[in-house]
Design a protein around this motif. Sequence first.
Motif, mmCIF file in Angstrom:
data_model
loop_
_atom_site.group_PDB
_atom_site.id
_atom_site.type_symbol
_atom_site.label_atom_id
_atom_site.label_comp_id
_atom_site.label_asym_id
_atom_site.label_seq_id
_atom_site.Cartn_x
_atom_site.Cartn_y
_atom_site.Cartn_z
ATOM 1 N N VAL A 187 -0.405 5.593 2.089
ATOM 2 C CA VAL A 187 0.645 4.996 1.268
ATOM 3 C C VAL A 187 0.753 3.512 1.578
ATOM 4 C CG1 VAL A 187 1.967 7.143 1.093
ATOM 5 C CG2 VAL A 187 2.448 5.550 2.946
ATOM 6 N N HIS A 188 1.114 2.741 0.546
ATOM 7 C CA HIS A 188 1.294 1.300 0.721
ATOM 8 C C HIS A 188 2.622 0.803 0.175
ATOM 9 C CE1 HIS A 188 -3.055 1.730 1.286
ATOM 10 N NE2 HIS A 188 -3.013 0.581 1.939
ATOM 11 N N THR A 189 3.397 1.689 -0.433
ATOM 12 C CA THR A 189 4.703 1.325 -0.977
ATOM 13 C C THR A 189 5.714 2.422 -0.661
ATOM 14 O OG1 THR A 189 4.393 2.433 -3.110
ATOM 15 C CG2 THR A 189 3.584 0.152 -2.928
ATOM 16 N N VAL A 190 6.993 2.093 -0.804
ATOM 17 C CA VAL A 190 8.048 3.081 -0.588
ATOM 18 C C VAL A 190 7.928 4.210 -1.608
ATOM 19 C CG1 VAL A 190 10.542 3.470 -0.585
ATOM 20 C CG2 VAL A 190 9.608 1.382 0.438
ATOM 21 N N ALA A 191 7.631 3.862 -2.846
ATOM 22 C CA ALA A 191 7.497 4.883 -3.891
ATOM 23 C C ALA A 191 6.363 5.858 -3.575
ATOM 24 C CB ALA A 191 7.259 4.213 -5.242
ATOM 25 N N GLU A 192 5.259 5.339 -3.064
ATOM 26 C CA GLU A 192 4.137 6.206 -2.700
ATOM 27 C C GLU A 192 4.504 7.116 -1.526
ATOM 28 O OE1 GLU A 192 0.500 3.194 -4.083
ATOM 29 O OE2 GLU A 192 0.830 3.623 -1.951
#
Length: 312
Positions: A126-131
């Motif tokens: 993951v690279h984002t909060v949403a991911e």
Amino acid sequence: MAALMLGPAAGADDTYPTKPIRLIVPLSPGGVTDMVARLLAQGMTRDWGQQVVVENVAGAGGTLGAEAGARAAADGYTLLMGTVSSNAINASLYKNLRYDNIRDFAPISLVAIGPNMLVVNPSLPVHTVAELIALLRANPDKYSYGSTGVGTSVHLLAERFKTLTGTSMTHVPYKGSGPMTLDLTAGHVQLSFDNMPTALAQVKAGKLRALAVTSPERWPTLPDVPTVAETIPGFVGISWQGLFAPKGVPEPILEKISAEVRKILAEPAIKERFLELGTQAVGNTRAEFAAFVATETARWAEMVKLSGAQVN
């Protein structure tokens, strides 16, 4: 000393301080609270010509040091560098707290604020909060998060994250940031809402990946790192340090200390050094700080309730 014995009307603000001042830090040496306290103590010693001596009284989540500060003589010669834990979170976390974080202290000034940082082991895809949210929802209880102890901001922010996102993961509490960071970088736990100074060093070393910070706005030195609130509106949690005196210190002395703290924190070199530590120099009035402490106490009480954390 005679002026101090006679009280504020006798000109205590003019003579204070006439002897060394004890500044209690309710945590161990080496952390950001300790470093912030020592920088402030150096400035006060320089300006007043009296030693301001930092004394670390660590243990029980900051309660031992805070209690020592609350029980000290109300003469202005013992001060407390309180924290979000000792002077906000612990009020609702500890069932048998032996001090009242509102009634037993005279707030002097907010010294520094800094966000926590949501970091993951680089092996997590993951690279984002949403991911991250999507991954956790697709894999309930598969992943674990580390904290620096039950009831710390690191723990409570993760629990709030779980509640607001409808995700589930296992909490692994550690006795401080050192062992937690070792396991996080080794991949034994996968993520944490770690304190900024600790997390930032690991991110810069490439051992952790930063997803977001918990401040209301992006952090000045990390403009490319988003806030959690950009994905989860209203998600804010900051760590802070503030200067307190025991209740009952004469008003002129409190005002003199407050003015001195604001002066030091406005110095460009101090502002720069604080940012290097992963925190931000503030400096506000006594009334502003008192209102801040009341708001923070209520905010963290809600998080403690959601987490179900309780310490006897």
